[in-house]
Design an enzyme around this catalytic site. Structure first.
Site, PDB file in Angstrom:
ATOM      1  N   ASP A  17      40.404  33.746  43.965  1.00 29.76           N
ATOM      2  CA  ASP A  17      39.951  32.951  42.825  1.00 29.76           C
ATOM      3  C   ASP A  17      40.198  33.630  41.489  1.00 29.76           C
ATOM      4  OD1 ASP A  17      38.149  34.985  43.129  1.00 29.76           O
ATOM      5  OD2 ASP A  17      36.354  33.726  43.150  1.00 29.76           O
ATOM      6  N   ASP A  40      40.257  37.374  49.483  1.00 33.59           N
ATOM      7  CA  ASP A  40      39.390  38.167  48.628  1.00 33.59           C
ATOM      8  C   ASP A  40      37.984  38.134  49.224  1.00 33.59           C
ATOM      9  OD1 ASP A  40      38.565  39.693  46.519  1.00 33.59           O
ATOM     10  OD2 ASP A  40      38.362  38.016  45.132  1.00 33.59           O
ATOM     11  N   ASP A  67      44.315  37.882  41.716  1.00 33.08           N
ATOM     12  CA  ASP A  67      44.909  37.375  42.952  1.00 33.08           C
ATOM     13  C   ASP A  67      46.231  36.649  42.715  1.00 33.08           C
ATOM     14  OD1 ASP A  67      42.682  38.203  44.466  1.00 33.08           O
ATOM     15  OD2 ASP A  67      41.597  36.389  43.936  1.00 33.08           O
TER      16      ASP A  67
END
Length: 906
Positions: free
Chosen positions: A638, A333, A642
């Site tokens: 996080d 990410d 995800d």
């Protein structure tokens, strides 16, 4: 009361429709009785995360292994035929392995539990006409949530009152910019999560303004809960090491069965008794099975696990340590992982000059620069006023905590406040000199905010907002200390400066000022925000972590492809990727994936370096496509968005500080410092762990092959068995075990992060390793048989105990000497240094002393059927025991000669 049904889509309904369907008076809220009934019907406001395994579950998992099953079968057979000592020793090894595995995994789960924190532990709601604070789990559909900057939203809620509300939805969408919220109806029923501007989502934080919202979904009915539910349909897969060890266990089991059958039949053909051949076959089975391998692998992984904890990586599953070492792709990410998740001003511009702002995040460490040189803003009137305006027209606050500086309020405003602090301006000083008298809050229509200040009898209005919304309101510009009428050239200069900043994916804020004739009693935009004097611009971005750039470089040098997968805009994502040095491939948006067939998706997944504006489903598609291509995929993240991809990946890596509980529960590893650079340390450790496991396996199997060949050859040529089962077990447990463990903690090789990843299909036993195992196994078996035959001839065939003792000593000491061969497949132990792995030296010394005690201590003579050797018998044992080292050095020299260069240390 009829149960509250799940209504959708809530964003398309008016406030009146929402409150009517949820049967709530927004001014009074729910009654206590109504709330209790709804809590019974809807259940607690919580959603499932992957449950930690119970202690019993961890224990059972330790026995779900082919090698363990084979060992348990050998234990059972030994009990049945009356060999209780053998059975107890094997069972002890199995139990020890289980205890080690359980202890390490239990510690990891306990550490993870300590990291967990609730997203919204308390919520303020309106009940019985008053404002009360309740546990977030007790929020029910229809509750009126009262929210202000800094609050975390406890449920998905339809906004019904808003005073410039903005929310940080990065954990859900990946966008780093706070989203401006509105009470207006969103007519598109297919609007994405990020476009439902009248909905506040569970777990997201309000960064600016205040408002009220009616809870429309709780628990698993929220967007975050829906993603958590997706995890139930994503199966966790075995790690590469688990697959390879399982295959090795099955292979060994088949070989054991075949050898035992051959020997049993051959023995019967030579006229040996059935019971004797059965015991011999069991001895062969014991010799073939590397009893110490599960324990060695567990301990090596546990050591790697502890080393990773020291390097800020918490491993939840032992086998996951190795998986990172085989990783070929890291999908990460952007927000908070590659970047700091803290907006930072990078550039400033005024009509008298432009420059940069150094430093990252909210810490006031850094300086204002021009042409790379420090600049005192107070020496430039227009720059000084720009910094002063950034502080005054601002509602954010900065707070220093033990973990660092944090922002309260809108991240953009926090960035402006930090930049001004680097220029020497503090909020206290600025507001003391220019106290705020009134304000006109920001709204989406005007895209600007105005504060009014009373300064020694003069009244000034400071305006901040989007440059294209402020520029048309300006009649003058500030050039240095002079106010000049705005010309077309001035307007063009402002636009050009804005385009330059936008080209670097910076978010731009413009500032203007006006002196008012008097303090207005009720300031209106049409009266205040006209005739402005343009001051300047500030450009900001959520910057990459400094250490992330180095980590990306190390990944590339290690042959690992880093891929950014984010919900943010492609321009921003591409700019961050370029700055980090990972933006050389295509930038693909999530909407483009929808029109791709499977082949196109696979090709794109293997080419693109950045995926932007992606949904959770898109992330899952990308990771799955990569895995179908044979990649070993690590996924870092996080946010709740995800979690499904974290679970689908070969190894999921969650952030420990900013990560949600769902993400942590779906991952195999948690970074305790939220630092992408820790991934590189984990890869380093993972590669070292696999290399050391291979060394241990090489040592154990070459030793076990030598035992099998010794017994097999002796029986096939009609000799008595050179070793009895208890002697074989002793060798496997004592002289095999400690050196194998020491090889498992061999120092990391200096070029470990300059090699390409292993091929995903490459097992623990590659062709080169298998060939080496066979050669060393043959040579050691030959040495043992020569020793056995010499002493047998010396003492006579009726006295086999002396010959067996010689074979026992030769086998154990030749294997101990062979341990030094296993440190490298090509490099001489004399170039590596005998003492470069002191643990191996200690292990060999301890094992050697234990072996001597088993032979020369009278108390062990009956247990191991040994006799003390002297004279020529002992000299033969010593010479033959040292011969594997000579053989190994000659073999390595030949291999170096053929290859022309040293190969990497194995």
């Amino acid at each position: 009361m009829e149960p509250i049904m799940k209504q959708a889509p809530w964003h398309t309904k008016s406030i009146e429709e929402v409150t009517a369907e949820l049967r709530v008076n927004p001014d009074q809220g729910l009654t206590s009785a109504d709330a209790e009934q709804r809590l019974i019907e809807a259940g607690p406001n919580a959603f499932k995360t992957e449950e930690s395994r119970s202690l019993f579950g961890m224990i059972i998992a330790q026995f779900n292994d082919m090698l363990i099953w084979v060992l348990l079968a050998a234990t059972l057979v030994s009990f049945v035929i009356g060999e209780a000592t053998d059975a107890v020793v094997i069972l002890a090894i199995v139990v020890l392995n289980a205890i080690l595995g359980v202890v390490q995994e239990f510690r990891a789960e306990q550490s993870l539990a300590a990291l967990k924190k609730m997203a919204a532990p308390m919520a303020r709601v309106r009940r019985n006409g008053t404002s009360v604070e309740i546990p977030a789990e007790q929020v029910v559909p229809g509750d009126v949530l009262l929210l202000e900057a800094g609050n975390v939203v406890a449920a998905d809620a339809r906004l019904i009152e808003s005073a410039s509300v903005k929310a940080d939805e990065s954990a859900l969408t990946g966008e780093s910019e706070p989203v401006e919220k509105s009470t207006e109806v969103v007519s598109d029923p297919q609007a994405g999560v990020g476009d439902r501007v009248n909905i506040l989502h569970s777990g997201c934080a309000v960064t600016f303004g205040r408002g009220a919202a009616v809870a429309v979904a709780t628990g698993s009915g929220t967007e975050m809960g829906r993603i958590a539910t997706m995890l139930e349909g994503v199966d966790s897969e075995q790690t590469p090491l688990q697959k390879k060890l399982e295959g090795l266990g099955k292979f060994i089991a088949v070989i054991v069965l075949v050898i035992c059958v051959i020997v049993f039949i051959a023995g019967l053909a030579h006229g040996n008794p059935v019971d004797e051949m059965f015991l011999t076959s069991v001895a062969l089975a014991v010799a073939a099975i590397p009893e110490g391998l599960p324990a060695v692998v567990t301990i090596v992984l546990a050591v790697g696990m502890r080393n990773m904890v020291k390097r800020n990586a918490l491993i939840r599953r032992l086998q996951a340590v190795e998986t990172l070492g085989a990783t070929t792709v890291i999908c990460t990410d952007k927000t908070g992982t590659l970047t700091r998740n803290q907006m930072t001003v990078r550039r400033w511009w005024t009509f008298s000059g432009q420059g940069s702002v150094t430093g990252e995040g909210y810490a006031p460490d850094g300086e204002i620069q021009q042409n790379g040189q420090p600049l005192d803003p107070r020496s430039r009137p227009d720059l000084d006023l720009l910094m002063r305006s950034a502080v005054l027209c601002n509602d954010a606050n900065l707070r220093q905590e033990p973990t660092g500086w944090t922002a309260i309020g809108d991240p953009t405003e926090a960035a402006l406040l930090t930049a001004a602090a680097k220029g020497g301006w503090s909020r206290d000083e600025a507001e003391r000199e220019w106290p705020r008298a009134d304000e006109i809050p920001f709204d989406s229509g005007r895209k600007r905010m105005t504060t009014i200040h009373n300064v020694d009898g003069k009244v000034f209005a400071i305006v901040k907002g989007a440059p294209d919304m402020i520029r048309p309101l300006c009649s003058h510009v500030l050039v240095g200390s002079t106010i000049e009428p705005m010309t077309e050239q001035h307007s063009a200069d402002i636009a050009a400066a804005g385009r330059s900043m936008a080209g670097d994916a910076l978010r731009i804020m413009g500032f203007a000022i006006r002196e008012l004739p008097s303090l207005p009693t009720s300031p209106q935009p049409k009266d205040v925000e006209v005739g402005l004097t343009f001051i300047g611009l500030m450009g900001m971005i959520d910057p990459p972590r400094t250490e992330a750039a180095e980590a990306i470089t190390r990944c590339l040098s290690a042959g690992i492809r880093p891929v950014m997968i984010t919900g943010d805009y492609s321009v921003t994502a591409g700019a961050v990727a370029r700055e980090l040095g990972m933006g050389h491939g295509r930038v693909v948006e999530g909407r483009q994936l929808d029109s791709m067939n499977e082949a196109e998706l696979t090709a794109t997944a293997n080419e693109a370096s950045v995926f932007a504006r992606v949904s959770p489903d898109d992330k899952l598609k990308i990771v799955s496509a990569m895995k179908k291509s044979g990649e070993i995929v690590a996924m870092t993240g996080d946010g709740v968005n995800d979690a499904p991809a974290l679970k689908r990946a070969d190894i999921g890596v969650a952030m420990g500080i900013t990560g949600t509980d769902v993400a942590k529960g779906a991952s195999e590893m948690v970074l305790t410092d939220d630092n992408f650079a820790s991934i590189v340390a984990a890869v380093d450790e993972g590669r070292t762990v696999f290399a050391n496991i291979r060394k241990s396996v090489f040592y154990l199997l070459s030793c076990n092959i030598s035992e099998v060949l010794t017994l097999f050859t002796a029986i096939m040529i009609g000799w008595a068995a050179p070793l009895i089962p208890v002697q074989i077990l002793w060798v496997n447990l004592v002289t095999d075990g400690l050196p194998a463990l020491a090889l498992g903690v061999d120092p990391a090789e200096p070029d470990v992060m300059r090699r390409p990843p292993r091929h995903p299909s490459e097992g623990v036993l590659d062709r080169e390793t298998v060939v080496g195992i066979i050669w060393y196994g043959l040579f050691i078996a030959l040495a043992v048989l020569l020793s056995f035959g010499f002493v047998m001839a010396n003492h006579g065939t009726d006295n086999t105990e002396f010959a067996r003792t010689a074979a026992f000593l030769t086998l154990s000491f030749s294997q101990l000497v062979h341990a030094f061969n296993c440190r490298s497949n090509t490099q001489s132990i004399f170039s590596l240094g005998f003492l470069s792995n002191p643990k191996l030296v200690i292990a060999v010394v301890i094992s050697g002393l234990l072996q001597l005690a088993a032979v020369y201590a009278p108390v062990f003579h009956d247990i191991f059927s040994t006799r003390s050797l002297k004279g020529m018998d002992l000299l033969v044992v010593v010479v033959l025991s040292l011969s594997p080292l000579v053989f190994g050095e000659l073999r390595k020299a030949l291999r170096r000669g053929f290859s022309g260069r040293p190969a990497p240390v194995r």
